[in-house]
Scaffold this motif. Structure first.
Motif, PDB file in Angstrom:
ATOM      1  N   SER A 234      -4.523  -3.797   1.177  1.00  0.00           N
ATOM      2  CA  SER A 234      -4.534  -3.033   2.434  1.00  0.00           C
ATOM      3  C   SER A 234      -5.797  -3.212   3.257  1.00  0.00           C
ATOM      4  O   SER A 234      -5.902  -2.626   4.331  1.00  0.00           O
ATOM      5  CB  SER A 234      -4.378  -1.545   2.125  1.00  0.00           C
ATOM      6  OG  SER A 234      -5.542  -1.058   1.458  1.00  0.00           O
TER       7      SER A 234
ATOM      8  N   ALA B 171      -7.232  -3.177  -3.854  1.00  0.00           N
ATOM      9  CA  ALA B 171      -7.139  -2.501  -2.556  1.00  0.00           C
ATOM     10  C   ALA B 171      -7.608  -3.405  -1.429  1.00  0.00           C
ATOM     11  O   ALA B 171      -7.028  -3.400  -0.333  1.00  0.00           O
ATOM     12  CB  ALA B 171      -7.962  -1.216  -2.578  1.00  0.00           C
ATOM     13  N   ARG B 172      -8.649  -4.197  -1.681  1.00  0.00           N
ATOM     14  CA  ARG B 172      -9.128  -5.110  -0.645  1.00  0.00           C
ATOM     15  C   ARG B 172      -8.045  -6.102  -0.253  1.00  0.00           C
ATOM     16  O   ARG B 172      -7.872  -6.418   0.926  1.00  0.00           O
ATOM     17  CB  ARG B 172     -10.367  -5.855  -1.140  1.00  0.00           C
ATOM     18  CG  ARG B 172     -10.997  -6.740  -0.079  1.00  0.00           C
ATOM     19  CD  ARG B 172     -12.060  -7.652  -0.658  1.00  0.00           C
ATOM     20  NE  ARG B 172     -12.658  -8.494   0.360  1.00  0.00           N
ATOM     21  CZ  ARG B 172     -12.099  -9.566   0.881  1.00  0.00           C
ATOM     22  NH1 ARG B 172     -10.886  -9.935   0.476  1.00  0.00           N
ATOM     23  NH2 ARG B 172     -12.711 -10.278   1.809  1.00  0.00           N
TER      24      ARG B 172
ATOM     25  N   ASN C 100      -3.040   8.267  -3.378  1.00  0.00           N
ATOM     26  CA  ASN C 100      -2.638   6.872  -3.534  1.00  0.00           C
ATOM     27  C   ASN C 100      -3.462   6.170  -4.600  1.00  0.00           C
ATOM     28  O   ASN C 100      -2.923   5.405  -5.420  1.00  0.00           O
ATOM     29  CB  ASN C 100      -2.778   6.137  -2.191  1.00  0.00           C
ATOM     30  CG  ASN C 100      -2.120   4.778  -2.191  1.00  0.00           C
ATOM     31  OD1 ASN C 100      -2.651   3.838  -2.765  1.00  0.00           O
ATOM     32  ND2 ASN C 100      -0.973   4.664  -1.540  1.00  0.00           N
ATOM     33  N   THR C 101      -4.770   6.414  -4.606  1.00  0.00           N
ATOM     34  CA  THR C 101      -5.620   5.719  -5.577  1.00  0.00           C
ATOM     35  C   THR C 101      -5.305   6.153  -7.008  1.00  0.00           C
ATOM     36  O   THR C 101      -5.324   5.331  -7.933  1.00  0.00           O
ATOM     37  CB  THR C 101      -7.108   5.954  -5.275  1.00  0.00           C
ATOM     38  OG1 THR C 101      -7.354   7.359  -5.120  1.00  0.00           O
ATOM     39  CG2 THR C 101      -7.526   5.241  -4.005  1.00  0.00           C
TER      40      THR C 101
ATOM     41  N   PRO D 225      -5.641   9.042   0.726  1.00  0.00           N
ATOM     42  CA  PRO D 225      -6.392   8.157  -0.175  1.00  0.00           C
ATOM     43  C   PRO D 225      -6.492   8.659  -1.610  1.00  0.00           C
ATOM     44  O   PRO D 225      -6.308   7.874  -2.553  1.00  0.00           O
ATOM     45  CB  PRO D 225      -7.770   8.068   0.486  1.00  0.00           C
ATOM     46  CG  PRO D 225      -7.492   8.279   1.933  1.00  0.00           C
ATOM     47  CD  PRO D 225      -6.386   9.291   1.981  1.00  0.00           C
TER      48      PRO D 225
ATOM     49  N   TRP E  58      -9.530  -3.021   8.433  1.00  0.00           N
ATOM     50  CA  TRP E  58      -8.385  -3.921   8.581  1.00  0.00           C
ATOM     51  C   TRP E  58      -8.760  -5.136   9.425  1.00  0.00           C
ATOM     52  O   TRP E  58      -8.583  -6.283   9.006  1.00  0.00           O
ATOM     53  CB  TRP E  58      -7.202  -3.167   9.191  1.00  0.00           C
ATOM     54  CG  TRP E  58      -5.991  -4.029   9.388  1.00  0.00           C
ATOM     55  CD1 TRP E  58      -5.591  -4.649  10.529  1.00  0.00           C
ATOM     56  CD2 TRP E  58      -5.034  -4.407   8.380  1.00  0.00           C
ATOM     57  NE1 TRP E  58      -4.445  -5.371  10.311  1.00  0.00           N
ATOM     58  CE2 TRP E  58      -4.082  -5.233   9.000  1.00  0.00           C
ATOM     59  CE3 TRP E  58      -4.899  -4.098   7.023  1.00  0.00           C
ATOM     60  CZ2 TRP E  58      -3.001  -5.777   8.309  1.00  0.00           C
ATOM     61  CZ3 TRP E  58      -3.820  -4.645   6.336  1.00  0.00           C
ATOM     62  CH2 TRP E  58      -2.896  -5.461   6.977  1.00  0.00           C
TER      63      TRP E  58
ATOM     64  N   GLN F  70      -0.097   8.059   1.955  1.00  0.00           N
ATOM     65  CA  GLN F  70      -1.151   7.647   2.875  1.00  0.00           C
ATOM     66  C   GLN F  70      -2.446   8.427   2.643  1.00  0.00           C
ATOM     67  O   GLN F  70      -3.473   8.108   3.236  1.00  0.00           O
ATOM     68  CB  GLN F  70      -0.684   7.823   4.315  1.00  0.00           C
ATOM     69  CG  GLN F  70       0.409   6.838   4.712  1.00  0.00           C
ATOM     70  CD  GLN F  70       0.769   6.937   6.177  1.00  0.00           C
ATOM     71  OE1 GLN F  70      -0.090   6.988   7.045  1.00  0.00           O
ATOM     72  NE2 GLN F  70       2.057   6.961   6.465  1.00  0.00           N
TER      73      GLN F  70
ATOM     74  N   LEU G  34      -3.387   2.571   0.484  1.00  0.00           N
ATOM     75  CA  LEU G  34      -4.508   1.746   0.046  1.00  0.00           C
ATOM     76  C   LEU G  34      -4.102   0.709  -0.994  1.00  0.00           C
ATOM     77  O   LEU G  34      -4.530  -0.447  -0.940  1.00  0.00           O
ATOM     78  CB  LEU G  34      -5.612   2.633  -0.543  1.00  0.00           C
ATOM     79  CG  LEU G  34      -6.430   3.451   0.453  1.00  0.00           C
ATOM     80  CD1 LEU G  34      -7.288   4.462  -0.284  1.00  0.00           C
ATOM     81  CD2 LEU G  34      -7.298   2.535   1.308  1.00  0.00           C
TER      82      LEU G  34
ATOM     83  N   PHE H 257      -8.416  -1.820   2.618  1.00  0.00           N
ATOM     84  CA  PHE H 257      -8.970  -0.461   2.602  1.00  0.00           C
ATOM     85  C   PHE H 257      -8.492   0.386   3.790  1.00  0.00           C
ATOM     86  O   PHE H 257      -9.226   1.235   4.284  1.00  0.00           O
ATOM     87  CB  PHE H 257     -10.506  -0.503   2.577  1.00  0.00           C
ATOM     88  CG  PHE H 257     -11.068  -1.216   1.383  1.00  0.00           C
ATOM     89  CD1 PHE H 257     -10.912  -0.698   0.111  1.00  0.00           C
ATOM     90  CD2 PHE H 257     -11.734  -2.428   1.508  1.00  0.00           C
ATOM     91  CE1 PHE H 257     -11.427  -1.363  -1.006  1.00  0.00           C
ATOM     92  CE2 PHE H 257     -12.248  -3.096   0.405  1.00  0.00           C
ATOM     93  CZ  PHE H 257     -12.092  -2.555  -0.856  1.00  0.00           C
ATOM     94  N   SER H 258      -7.252   0.158   4.221  1.00  0.00           N
ATOM     95  CA  SER H 258      -6.687   0.908   5.351  1.00  0.00           C
ATOM     96  C   SER H 258      -5.596   1.835   4.833  1.00  0.00           C
ATOM     97  O   SER H 258      -4.496   1.369   4.511  1.00  0.00           O
ATOM     98  CB  SER H 258      -6.135  -0.059   6.392  1.00  0.00           C
ATOM     99  OG  SER H 258      -7.140  -0.952   6.832  1.00  0.00           O
ATOM    100  N   PRO H 259      -5.840   3.149   4.759  1.00  0.00           N
ATOM    101  CA  PRO H 259      -4.888   4.077   4.127  1.00  0.00           C
ATOM    102  C   PRO H 259      -3.532   4.152   4.809  1.00  0.00           C
ATOM    103  O   PRO H 259      -2.531   4.449   4.175  1.00  0.00           O
ATOM    104  CB  PRO H 259      -5.606   5.432   4.205  1.00  0.00           C
ATOM    105  CG  PRO H 259      -7.045   5.104   4.351  1.00  0.00           C
ATOM    106  CD  PRO H 259      -7.091   3.828   5.134  1.00  0.00           C
TER     107      PRO H 259
END
Length: 694
Positions: free
Chosen positions: A567, A563-564, A609-610, A606, A508, A604, A582, A569-571
């Protein structure tokens, strides 16, 4: 006797020749072996080596320094096995070199994880006695301090910014008195206001009504730290009428501008008072910039600034241009070509001309500031639109030369992709379906090696660079952070900090630092440009993203690109509107994709969410028949809004179509995601074409 003498005489030369030959062979073997050892010693131990290569140096190298480095790198790869770490590190704390302190610390930590407290304590004490000023000694003091007030005081005074010190300051005993509370809160306000638990201590120290026992200087310190955290209300409560100095007035005023309408008015008044009371200060110039920042600044606020300040502020000049219908814009661009506010003004003026089809006007604006005076992302944008305007004027050959230079000189991103597309390339691969899933399997298979993507840090601090090279990223970050406590940030330091933060999985903040560096570094050298580009496109949580991409048959790089941006890459990230995780899924959307209710805690996670995010992305791609422009815009603004923006321009000039998106956030988001996608699709970019001069 004579015969015997003749035999000895004849045997003598033979033995001599044999001895001479044997000596020559041994000498040659020694030379060859020595050269081999010298070559081995000259090759530094790095994360690029596989474990077998590192083990060979640990086991067989004649150089004890190299053996220790190999032991530390192997230990950093053995975090799941403290027993193996303990064996590897045994005996590596020898000598006076700074790396010996690190080896002792790693020995102590391994002993702690194995439940050997006496051994750990012995290692900590040895570390503290032999290396009392090293960064690692902060950890020794932290673990040994217990109720030892002297050790804690040493920690606070000698290594104030070290993470171990900040952790100690945040740990307030249950029986702590007001003096201890205030001392710890003031330390965190000065050295680590964003440390977990710092905000609550600072609020408690200030008190709900008045910070009892606080001096004015202490109130200013606490209020400024709370303002840095975005808590304008707590900052104002803490002040209790304390007169503000320019630095604190600037910090608190800036925070209030982002608050409620009432807080915003107080912030404007505070910044205006600062500017008038100290018109020649650096803080006054920054206050003027804040008051000039909105796209539609308030005329009354600008008129209220001192005339001398207005005259020297590029931000005020840019705001005046906007208020005056873009009049005198070119003159302002020429006066301050090196100022970030003017870079933004240049784009605002150019974009306005482009949207109105005024190609000559756009060229005039875009050519006013040379590309070598702009950071790479802004220079790439400028060059693309210069080519675009030339093409619209029928000067296709010139346009293609500009686009060709753009592709060769700048890292893969949104504008290099669009330049390639205008040159007849830039085709995207299949983003959904079996082909996309198969590509993900290939990527996963090719990303299993040790140290992939590693490059030297080049921080300027030898020990930090050595720790980074040995895979001791937490040690490198702790050591660097301790050294930067009073150093003013620069684009170069933000690049180093960003890379170090990524190394300790703080994506982050790390990506934010890299983004800031990218927007301030002008004409970086080849190595810096390459490091910055590679660092900005990490691939964390690859097993989760790969599994989701394969299961839902979408392209892995597109998932990473979103995702970049969503977030970093912050779950655990939650947006102000309620998006979670993410891929920043709204709970209702996630429940629809899961065909069942789903909690925020689940979102939350990963892996969960993905998969749901990939499923939603696959649905959008199908909805828009693979159109990546509408898919990206829909992910941010929703398919209803994106669908209402469809025009023929999307097929003819998609770059202009994006610039007409009425939501500024979605407009920027779409370009960012597509730029991320192109960068992730070009992982082998090795820097600008060195056969050309920039």
């Amino acid at each position: 006797m004579a015969a015997a003498q003749r035999a000895c005489v004849s045997a003598g030369p033979t033995r001599g020749l044999l001895l001479l030959g044997g000596t020559s062979i041994l000498t040659l073997m020694a030379i060859v072996g020595g050269q081999r050892l010298l070559r081995q010693r000259a090759i530094a131990v790095t994360p690029r080596m596989d474990s077998a290569q590192v083990w060979a140096r640990y086991r067989w190298s004649l150089d004890p320094v190299q053996r220790r480095e190999a032991a530390l790198l192997l230990a950093s790869r053995s975090k799941d096995s403290p027993q193996r770490q303990r064996r590897l590190l045994a005996g590596q704390g020898w000598g006076p070199a700074p790396l010996a302190a690190v080896a002792l610390k790693q020995q102590a930590l391994a002993a702690q994880r194995l439940g050997r407290p006496s051994e750990a304590k012995q290692r900590w004490r040895s570390l503290l006695e032999r290396f009392p000023t090293s960064a690692a000694s902060a950890d020794a003091r932290y673990y040994l301090k217990g109720k030892d007030a002297q050790l804690k005081q040493q920690l606070l005074s000698q290594q104030p910014a070290h993470p171990a010190t900040l952790a100690a300051a945040a740990e307030l005993p249950d029986d702590a008195n007001q003096d201890t509370l205030q001392a710890n809160a003031l330390h965190l306000a000065r050295w680590g206001p964003r440390w977990p638990g710092a905000a609550s201590l600072m609020r408690r120290s200030c008190g709900t009504i008045s910070g009892i026992g606080l001096l004015q200087e202490q109130r200013l310190s606490l209020a400024s730290a709370l303002a840095e955290l975005g808590d304008g209300q707590a900052a104002e409560l803490c002040l209790q009428g304390t007169p503000l100095q320019p630095p604190q007035a600037l910090i608190i005023g800036r925070t209030l501008l982002r608050g409620t309408p009432a807080q915003k008015r107080r912030g404007e008044a505070l910044l205006l008072d600062l500017a008038n009371a100290h018109p020649q200060s650096e803080e006054a110039l920054k206050a003027a910039a804040l008051l000039s920042e909105p796209l539609r600044p308030k005329q009354a606020l600008l008129d209220g600034l001192p005339l001398s300040l207005q005259e020297r502020s590029a931000d005020v000049a840019a705001a005046r241009v906007r208020l005056n219908g873009n009049r005198n814009g070119l003159e302002v661009l020429k006066r301050w070509p090196d100022h970030p506010a003017i870079w933004q003004l240049q784009w605002d003026l150019a974009r306005s001309a482009l949207l109105e089809g005024q190609w000559n006007q756009a060229l005039s604006v875009l050519n006013t500031i040379p590309g070598n005076k702009l950071p790479d992302p802004l220079a790439a944008r400028q060059q693309f639109w210069i080519g675009f305007s030339l093409a619209k004027l029928g000067r296709q050959e010139q346009a293609e030369r500009v686009w060709d230079s753009l592709v060769k000189d700048y890292p893969p991103g949104y504008y290099t992709w669009r330049a390639e597309a205008r040159l007849g390339g830039g085709d995207l691969p299949a983003l959904r379906g079996e082909t996309a899933a198969a590509a993900t399997r290939t990527i996963k298979a090719n990303n299993t090696g040790m140290g992939q993507g590693w490059s030297p840090l080049n921080s300027g601090i030898p020990l930090v660079d050595q720790l980074w090279r040995l895979g001791l990223r937490q040690e490198a970050w702790d050591t660097w952070r301790s050294s930067q406590a009073d150093v003013k940030p620069s684009p170069q330091s933000q690049l180093i900090e960003g890379r170090l933060r990524l190394g300790v999985q703080d994506y982050w903040t790390g990506l934010n630092r890299l983004w800031r560096a990218n927007l301030r570094l002008v004409a970086p050298d080849d190595e810096t440009q390459l490091q910055l580009h590679q660092s900005q496109h990490p691939r964390p949580l690859l097993p989760e993203f790969s599994a989701a991409a394969q299961q839902e048959a979408v392209r892995l790089e597109l998932l990473l690109a979103i995702a970049r941006q969503e977030s970093r890459f912050s779950p655990g990230v939650r947006s102000p509107v309620g998006a979670v995780g993410l891929l920043q899924l709204m709970p209702a959307t996630a429940a629809e994709m899961a065909a069942a209710p789903i909690s925020d805690d689940d979102l939350q996670e990963p892996g969960r969410n993905t998969i749901l995010g990939a499923r939603y992305l696959a649905w959008l791609l199908e909805e828009w028949q693979g159109n990546i422009w509408l898919t990206a815009a829909s992910y941010n603004a929703g398919p209803g809004a994106a669908g209402s923006w469809r025009t023929e321009e999307l097929a003819q000039d998609p770059e202009l179509w994006v610039e007409r998106i009425p939501y500024p956030e979605t407009r920027l988001y779409t370009k960012k995601v597509l730029g991320n996608l192109w960068a992730y699709l070009k992982p082998d970019w090795e820097g600008r074409d060195r056969s050309r001069s920039r």
